[in-house]
Design an enzyme around this catalytic site. Structure first.
Site, PDB file in Angstrom:
ATOM      1  N   GLY A  39       0.637  -1.431   0.037  1.00 28.09           N
ATOM      2  CA  GLY A  39       0.285  -0.438   0.336  1.00 28.09           C
ATOM      3  C   GLY A  39       1.521   1.330  -0.455  1.00 28.09           C
ATOM      4  N   ASP A  66      12.661  -4.746  -6.707  1.00 25.26           N
ATOM      5  CA  ASP A  66      12.996  -5.080  -5.221  1.00 25.26           C
ATOM      6  C   ASP A  66      13.519  -6.461  -6.087  1.00 25.26           C
ATOM      7  OD1 ASP A  66      11.556  -4.142  -2.932  1.00 25.26           O
ATOM      8  OD2 ASP A  66      10.279  -3.599  -4.500  1.00 25.26           O
ATOM      9  N   HIS A  92       3.404   1.062  -8.289  1.00 23.62           N
ATOM     10  CA  HIS A  92       2.498   0.263  -8.224  1.00 23.62           C
ATOM     11  C   HIS A  92       1.267   0.491  -9.635  1.00 23.62           C
ATOM     12  CE1 HIS A  92       3.550   1.090  -3.773  1.00 23.62           C
ATOM     13  NE2 HIS A  92       3.884  -0.035  -3.699  1.00 23.62           N
TER      14      HIS A  92
HETATM   15  P1  AMP Z   1       6.019  -2.943  -1.768  1.00 17.44           P
HETATM   16  O1  AMP Z   1       4.482  -2.090  -1.604  1.00 17.44           O
HETATM   17  O2  AMP Z   1       7.002  -1.604  -1.541  1.00 17.44           O
HETATM   18  O3  AMP Z   1       6.199  -4.089  -1.160  1.00 17.44           O
HETATM   19  O4  AMP Z   1       5.904  -3.031  -3.678  1.00 17.44           O
HETATM   20  C1  AMP Z   1       5.162  -4.282  -3.585  1.00 17.44           C
HETATM   21  C2  AMP Z   1       5.827  -4.200  -5.482  1.00 17.44           C
HETATM   22  O5  AMP Z   1       5.384  -2.929  -5.997  1.00 17.44           O
HETATM   23  C3  AMP Z   1       6.973  -5.366  -5.516  1.00 17.44           C
HETATM   24  O6  AMP Z   1       6.397  -5.817  -6.395  1.00 17.44           O
HETATM   25  C4  AMP Z   1       7.867  -3.743  -5.704  1.00 17.44           C
HETATM   26  O7  AMP Z   1       8.557  -4.768  -6.312  1.00 17.44           O
HETATM   27  C5  AMP Z   1       6.613  -2.801  -6.874  1.00 17.44           C
HETATM   28  N1  AMP Z   1       6.835  -1.767  -6.513  1.00 17.44           N
HETATM   29  C6  AMP Z   1       7.822  -0.641  -6.033  1.00 17.44           C
HETATM   30  N2  AMP Z   1       8.409   0.414  -6.438  1.00 17.44           N
HETATM   31  C7  AMP Z   1       8.213   0.263  -7.564  1.00 17.44           C
HETATM   32  C8  AMP Z   1       8.519   1.417  -8.528  1.00 17.44           C
HETATM   33  N3  AMP Z   1       9.969   2.257  -8.075  1.00 17.44           N
HETATM   34  N4  AMP Z   1       8.625   0.718 -10.040  1.00 17.44           N
HETATM   35  C9  AMP Z   1       8.128  -0.403 -10.532  1.00 17.44           C
HETATM   36  N5  AMP Z   1       7.735  -1.263  -9.244  1.00 17.44           N
HETATM   37  C10 AMP Z   1       7.824  -1.038  -8.240  1.00 17.44           C
END
Ligand code: AMP
Length: 272
Positions: free
Chosen positions: A22, A141, A28
């Site tokens: 979130g 990630d 995202h």
């Molecule tokens: P998180 O909410 O940070 O756990 O991220 C959820 C998903 O979004 C994960 O698969 C992350 O790798 C992806 N994500 C987060 N930041 C980015 C970004 N800047 N560009 C692309 N994907 C992202």
């Protein structure tokens, strides 16, 4: 959610899934776009998963804004949001964990010993709940992406994993929910991460292949910023995260560093 997914499958709809914690940003939302392009229906989840945070990490402070998130996801044509509370995901009898050996120990796993076990356990659960045909993760990630792909193959999940590119702010900083932690000076300093990775690309284009020269240059650039504290700078094979001494074939160059209290990661993949 399982009932909804069963119903969608009965209707012969393919399900795309985007798991998140979130505080939705454009990174995202780009995954939602990829999911929509590759499936009939997109399901997102928002779950700040306590088991992937270590002691002293930011589980409590992690930014949350569910109303804003719902609005942004809806606008981007995400059809369902799975938003469970912690008790629904982990009953008091909970005992089962999913752990991807070796891959979870390197890079971020050195400092965050139990992090990836938390991630793979929750993603395994989410896959059994959402039953997706495809699942989209971000290259941001990089280690997580590699580990999830390994888990999906090893445990025979009938889900295709798609890895989507890193979305960045105008000045190159990788978008992250944690960017709100940055004070003004730190925010400015943080652009050095991507600048150092860009510099690496130039060095490699100009024929540099020696990893220690590259790592030294990244270290020098990041260390020049007052608020930065480096965790690691590594060049590794993209398949098994084994360190390389020389840039040859496909190499992941990954950086983790602290600005203030918060930890940030970024990476590039280079091919020669
Ligand atoms: P998180 O909410 O940070 O756990 O991220 C959820 C998903 O979004 C994960 O698969 C992350 O790798 C992806 N994500 C987060 N930041 C980015 C970004 N800047 N560009 C692309 N994907 C992202």
């Amino acid at each position: 959610m399982q009932k909804i997914s069963d119903e969608l499958r009965r209707e012969k709809k393919t399900i795309g899934f985007v798991p998140t914690m979130g505080y939705i940003h454009e990174g995202h939302l780009s995954l939602i776009d990829v999911s929509n392009r590759n499936s009939d229906i997109t399901v997102a989840s928002i779950f700040v998963n306590p088991t992937q945070f270590g002691a002293g990490e930011d589980y409590r402070e992690y930014p949350r804004d569910i109303e804003m998130d719902k609005m942004l996801l809806k606008k981007r044509r995400c059809s369902f949001l799975f938003y469970p509370d912690v008790d629904a995901m982990y009953s008091k009898y909970f005992k089962t964990e999913v752990y991807v050996k070796d891959l979870s120990r390197f890079l971020c796993g050195i400092r965050r010993k139990t992090h990836f076990k938390g991630v793979t356990t929750v993603v395994a659960k989410l896959f059994n709940i959402v039953k997706p045909d495809i699942a989209v993760f971000g290259q941001k990630d990089a280690q997580q992406a590699i580990i999830i792909k390994r888990m999906v193959e090893d445990l025979n999940y009938n889900t295709k994993v798609i890895i989507a590119p890193i979305i960045r702010e105008k000045d190159g900083l990788a978008m992250s929910s944690r960017n709100v932690y940055l004070a003004k000076g730190e925010r400015k300093d943080a652009t050095v991460i991507y600048n150092s990775l860009k510099e690496t690309e130039h060095m490699i284009e100009n024929g540099v292949r020696n990893v220690s020269i590259i790592v030294r240059r990244i270290r020098e650039m990041i260390s020049s910023k007052k608020s930065a504290r480096i965790d690691y700078i590594k060049a590794v094979e993209t398949k098994d995260l084994k360190p390389v001494n020389e840039i040859k074939g496909e190499v992941l160059i990954a950086v983790a560093c602290y600005f203030g209290k918060a930890r940030f990661i970024d990476n590039i993949i280079v091919k020669v």
